[in-house]
Design a protein around this motif. Structure first.
Motif, PDB file in Angstrom:
ATOM      1  N   TRP A  60      77.873  50.172  23.828  1.00 39.58           N
ATOM      2  CA  TRP A  60      77.815  50.828  22.523  1.00 39.58           C
ATOM      3  C   TRP A  60      78.437  52.219  22.643  1.00 39.58           C
ATOM      4  N   ILE A  61      79.277  52.568  21.697  1.00 39.05           N
ATOM      5  CA  ILE A  61      79.845  53.918  21.614  1.00 39.05           C
ATOM      6  C   ILE A  61      79.591  54.438  20.201  1.00 39.05           C
ATOM      7  N   SER A  62      79.002  55.624  20.143  1.00 35.90           N
ATOM      8  CA  SER A  62      78.723  56.259  18.840  1.00 35.90           C
ATOM      9  C   SER A  62      78.039  55.278  17.890  1.00 35.90           C
ATOM     10  N   ASN A  63      77.008  54.632  18.384  1.00 36.54           N
ATOM     11  CA  ASN A  63      76.137  53.727  17.612  1.00 36.54           C
ATOM     12  C   ASN A  63      76.750  52.379  17.273  1.00 36.54           C
ATOM     13  N   ARG A  64      77.983  52.100  17.712  1.00 41.29           N
ATOM     14  CA  ARG A  64      78.652  50.843  17.391  1.00 41.29           C
ATOM     15  C   ARG A  64      78.815  49.980  18.633  1.00 41.29           C
ATOM     16  N   LEU A  65      78.693  48.673  18.456  1.00 39.08           N
ATOM     17  CA  LEU A  65      78.919  47.718  19.535  1.00 39.08           C
ATOM     18  C   LEU A  65      80.419  47.595  19.750  1.00 39.08           C
ATOM     19  N   VAL A  66      80.880  47.948  20.964  1.00 36.34           N
ATOM     20  CA  VAL A  66      82.313  47.890  21.262  1.00 36.34           C
ATOM     21  C   VAL A  66      82.644  46.855  22.332  1.00 36.34           C
ATOM     22  N   GLY A  67      81.679  46.494  23.145  1.00 38.29           N
ATOM     23  CA  GLY A  67      81.901  45.495  24.177  1.00 38.29           C
ATOM     24  C   GLY A  67      80.708  44.573  24.284  1.00 38.29           C
ATOM     25  N   ALA A  95      83.875  47.324  15.092  1.00 41.33           N
ATOM     26  CA  ALA A  95      84.236  48.244  16.178  1.00 41.33           C
ATOM     27  C   ALA A  95      84.378  47.509  17.507  1.00 41.33           C
ATOM     28  N   LEU A  96      84.041  46.227  17.534  1.00 37.06           N
ATOM     29  CA  LEU A  96      84.061  45.450  18.775  1.00 37.06           C
ATOM     30  C   LEU A  96      85.484  45.308  19.291  1.00 37.06           C
ATOM     31  N   SER A  97      85.706  45.758  20.529  1.00 39.56           N
ATOM     32  CA  SER A  97      87.048  45.657  21.108  1.00 39.56           C
ATOM     33  C   SER A  97      87.136  44.561  22.168  1.00 39.56           C
ATOM     34  N   SER A  98      86.010  44.183  22.759  1.00 41.16           N
ATOM     35  CA  SER A  98      85.999  43.120  23.772  1.00 41.16           C
ATOM     36  C   SER A  98      84.843  42.173  23.512  1.00 41.16           C
TER      37      SER A  98
END
Length: 172
Positions: A60-67, A95-98
């Motif tokens: 999580w980055i800045s409250n968002r799931l990114v991976g 915001a998910l990148s992976s």
């Protein structure tokens, strides 16, 4: 936010499990829409998880799931139960990148999957997919692993994936 993007507040968790990495301290605040997507995944698959934060390895980055590494792999580094269905609101994970959902029993990706425009890495191999939705607007995709599914054709929109460097479609 875009007009069609739901406004999401925070869901707070006082205990964060070790499988969750938080970058940029979020004070226990997790994006409510991201949490709702994970909760819906738990519900529609009748998983026995007590918390959405227990499902796979999450960043999580800045409250968002990114991976999200959600491969079927009983133990601390995956999901202990097989996914058969993805929730319709999975597209809210903008915001998910992976995303790694390997070795499950997934047969279909919902149309909302195309809203996950931040995806750079997607591995959904070793499932039972026989087709893909229109994924042409996932233009940030660099790595796409669709191997070991049952896909007989790719959508024409795959031509729009201008940043795609790795496309794995073997054993379909």
């Amino acid at each position: 936010f875009l007009e069609d993007t739901p406004q999401c507040c925070c869901t707070y968790f006082s205990d964060v499990p070790s499988n969750v990495t938080i970058i940029n301290d979020n004070d226990g605040c997790f994006n409510e829409c991201d949490i709702a997507s994970i909760n819906d995944l738990i519900e529609i698959n009748s998983f026995s998880y007590d918390s959405p934060l227990d499902v796979g390895v999450q960043t999580w980055i800045s409250n968002r799931l990114v991976g999200w590494v959600g491969n079927y792999s009983p133990g601390p580094n995956g999901i202990n139960e097989k996914i058969t269905s993805l929730p319709l609101n999975i597209g809210n994970l903008t915001a998910l990148s992976s995303l790694y959902f390997q070795a499950h029993d997934i047969e279909k990706l919902p149309e909302s999957f195309a809203s996950m425009t931040s995806l750079e890495n997607l591995s959904i191999s070793l499932n039972y997919l026989d087709s893909l939705p229109n994924i042409g607007n996932l233009t940030n995709l660099i790595y796409l692993d669709l191997g070991y599914n049952q896909i007989t054709s790719l959508p024409k929109s795959i031509e729009n994936l201008e940043n795609l460097e790795y496309l794995w479609i073997f054993n379909n």
